[in-house]
Design a protein around this motif. Structure first.
Motif, PDB file in Angstrom:
ATOM      1  N   ASP A 177     -29.263  40.532  13.997  1.00 53.31           N
ATOM      2  CA  ASP A 177     -30.703  40.640  13.758  1.00 53.31           C
ATOM      3  C   ASP A 177     -31.005  40.799  12.275  1.00 53.31           C
ATOM      4  OD1 ASP A 177     -31.330  40.357  16.433  1.00 53.31           O
ATOM      5  OD2 ASP A 177     -31.204  42.519  16.830  1.00 53.31           O
ATOM      6  N   ARG A 178     -30.146  41.506  11.548  1.00 55.20           N
ATOM      7  CA  ARG A 178     -30.374  41.679  10.099  1.00 55.20           C
ATOM      8  C   ARG A 178     -30.144  40.367   9.347  1.00 55.20           C
ATOM      9  NH1 ARG A 178     -27.134  46.043  11.217  1.00 55.20           N
ATOM     10  NH2 ARG A 178     -25.389  45.122  10.056  1.00 55.20           N
ATOM     11  N   LEU A 179     -29.275  39.523   9.867  1.00 55.81           N
ATOM     12  CA  LEU A 179     -28.956  38.278   9.166  1.00 55.81           C
ATOM     13  C   LEU A 179     -30.041  37.220   9.320  1.00 55.81           C
ATOM     14  CD1 LEU A 179     -25.152  37.816   9.977  1.00 55.81           C
ATOM     15  CD2 LEU A 179     -26.193  38.738   7.903  1.00 55.81           C
ATOM     16  N   ARG A 180     -30.826  37.308  10.382  1.00 52.87           N
ATOM     17  CA  ARG A 180     -31.816  36.252  10.647  1.00 52.87           C
ATOM     18  C   ARG A 180     -32.794  36.073   9.496  1.00 52.87           C
ATOM     19  NH1 ARG A 180     -31.928  34.738  16.173  1.00 52.87           N
ATOM     20  NH2 ARG A 180     -30.808  36.177  17.554  1.00 52.87           N
ATOM     21  N   ASP A 181     -33.192  37.170   8.866  1.00 53.85           N
ATOM     22  CA  ASP A 181     -34.189  37.093   7.787  1.00 53.85           C
ATOM     23  C   ASP A 181     -33.609  37.472   6.429  1.00 53.85           C
ATOM     24  OD1 ASP A 181     -36.309  36.422   9.601  1.00 53.85           O
ATOM     25  OD2 ASP A 181     -36.333  38.539  10.220  1.00 53.85           O
ATOM     26  N   ALA A 182     -32.283  37.595   6.338  1.00 55.25           N
ATOM     27  CA  ALA A 182     -31.652  38.033   5.086  1.00 55.25           C
ATOM     28  C   ALA A 182     -31.389  36.844   4.174  1.00 55.25           C
ATOM     29  CB  ALA A 182     -30.350  38.761   5.396  1.00 55.25           C
ATOM     30  N   SER A 183     -31.189  37.140   2.900  1.00 57.98           N
ATOM     31  CA  SER A 183     -30.787  36.105   1.952  1.00 57.98           C
ATOM     32  C   SER A 183     -29.271  35.890   2.068  1.00 57.98           C
ATOM     33  CB  SER A 183     -31.153  36.528   0.526  1.00 57.98           C
ATOM     34  OG  SER A 183     -30.450  37.718   0.182  1.00 57.98           O
ATOM     35  N   PRO A 184     -28.766  34.776   1.552  1.00 53.75           N
ATOM     36  CA  PRO A 184     -27.330  34.493   1.691  1.00 53.75           C
ATOM     37  C   PRO A 184     -26.415  35.584   1.137  1.00 53.75           C
ATOM     38  CG  PRO A 184     -28.484  32.512   1.018  1.00 53.75           C
ATOM     39  CD  PRO A 184     -29.481  33.635   0.948  1.00 53.75           C
ATOM     40  N   ASP A 185     -26.897  36.356   0.138  1.00 48.74           N
ATOM     41  CA  ASP A 185     -25.995  37.371  -0.433  1.00 48.74           C
ATOM     42  C   ASP A 185     -25.705  38.512   0.543  1.00 48.74           C
ATOM     43  OD1 ASP A 185     -28.367  38.753  -0.513  1.00 48.74           O
ATOM     44  OD2 ASP A 185     -28.478  38.839  -2.708  1.00 48.74           O
ATOM     45  N   ALA A 186     -26.376  38.523   1.704  1.00 50.06           N
ATOM     46  CA  ALA A 186     -26.029  39.511   2.732  1.00 50.06           C
ATOM     47  C   ALA A 186     -24.597  39.337   3.202  1.00 50.06           C
ATOM     48  CB  ALA A 186     -26.987  39.392   3.907  1.00 50.06           C
ATOM     49  N   LEU A 187     -24.071  38.127   3.051  1.00 52.49           N
ATOM     50  CA  LEU A 187     -22.698  37.870   3.492  1.00 52.49           C
ATOM     51  C   LEU A 187     -21.670  38.579   2.620  1.00 52.49           C
ATOM     52  CD1 LEU A 187     -22.790  34.070   4.394  1.00 52.49           C
ATOM     53  CD2 LEU A 187     -22.697  36.009   5.941  1.00 52.49           C
TER      54      LEU A 187
END
Length: 293
Positions: A177-187
């Protein structure tokens, strides 16, 4: 009267030794003894009055004369082999198609029914392999692969589509759920699933999305892309994959691609020996191109 061509059996023995870098392997391929091959080489060298090989460590190396004769022998024997293979092929014999196992399982097999309907006169024999085939495409009529040019000069190449890759994650992943609206640097904060069959995929994707590849944290690795994507579907982490191999999983909701896909320098391609005249290869390439489109 002197000969204007070398004895055929001696030339075959020489070409096999030069190609295989081994008298023993040449003897095995030609179904003769080691001594017979050695005698053929000696006869050629005596007729020419110059050595064709020199000892180099435990092996053999071509002399300048050997190199020249090998180049001529390759030019002569390659089309003969190809023509002989094609003439011996039975009518309606299967087209032997090499294909990476993961691509075969996730993309090709689900389309075989449609291929059979669209090309009913084509019978395939699918030969899975995880490595890029050698330049000779030994044992294959053609190979379907994803790779980057330049291509070997020995191939005729039908480029089918640009490779597109992107991160994918299963809905069971704890942080989805956090990844759906996160920017790529969340990875950068996550251990990333990866595969030995495409070790540079994450680095390539990171650079194209403005991230420092050295900041990525690689987690569990898998020998094959098939297992990598199974792990992603099971919620074990974020994987990276070519778009066509996960498109059906995304439609079915088994995988999500939060940041979409980007073009790479890789290409989907159908390749065959350059001298092949099998008309089925070009027809299959056109069909595959349509599927990828």
């Amino acid at each position: 009267m002197s000969r204007d061509l070398p004895p055929l059996n001696a030339l075959r023995a020489f070409e096999a030794v030069a190609r295989l870098d081994s008298v023993s392997r040449a003897a095995e391929e030609l179904h003769v003894t080691h001594g017979a091959v050695s005698r053929h080489l000696k006869a050629l060298e005596e007729a020419l009055g110059t050595p064709l090989f020199v000892r180099e460590g435990r092996g053999l190396a071509l002399t300048p004369a050997g190199h020249r004769l090998h180049e001529a022998a390759e030019v002569a024997f390659a089309p003969l082999r190809q023509a002989w293979t094609e003439l011996r092929r039975r009518p309606h014999a299967p087209l032997v198609l090499g294909c990476p196992g993961s691509l075969l399982a996730r993309w090709m097999i689900p389309r075989l029914d449609r291929l059979a309907r669209d090309m009913p006169d084509l019978t395939l024999h699918l030969s899975p392999s995880e490595t890029v085939p050698d330049a000779r495409l030994a044992g294959m009529d053609a190979a379907l692969l994803i790779a980057e040019p330049p291509w070997p000069a020995e191939w005729q190449v039908h480029e089918l589509a640009i490779e597109r890759i992107g991160p994918v994650v299963g809905p069971r992943f704890a942080g989805v759920d956090r990844l759906r609206d996160a920017s790529p640097d969340a990875l950068l904060a996550l251990p990333l699933l990866h595969t030995a069959s495409r070790p540079q995929a994450w680095s390539d994707w990171a650079r194209r999305n403005g991230l420092d590849p050295s900041a990525l944290q690689l987690g569990t690795g898998f020998a094959h892309l098939y297992y990598l994507l199974e792990a992603a579907e099971a919620g074990l982490g974020v994987a990276i994959a070519p778009e066509p191999l996960v498109a059906e999983d995304m439609r079915a909701g088994r995988l999500i691609a939060p940041w979409g896909f980007v073009d790479t320098d890789g290409r989907w391609a159908l390749v065959a020996p350059r001298r092949s005249t099998d008309p089925r290869v070009a027809r299959l390439a056109e069909w595959l191109r349509g599927e990828l489109a």
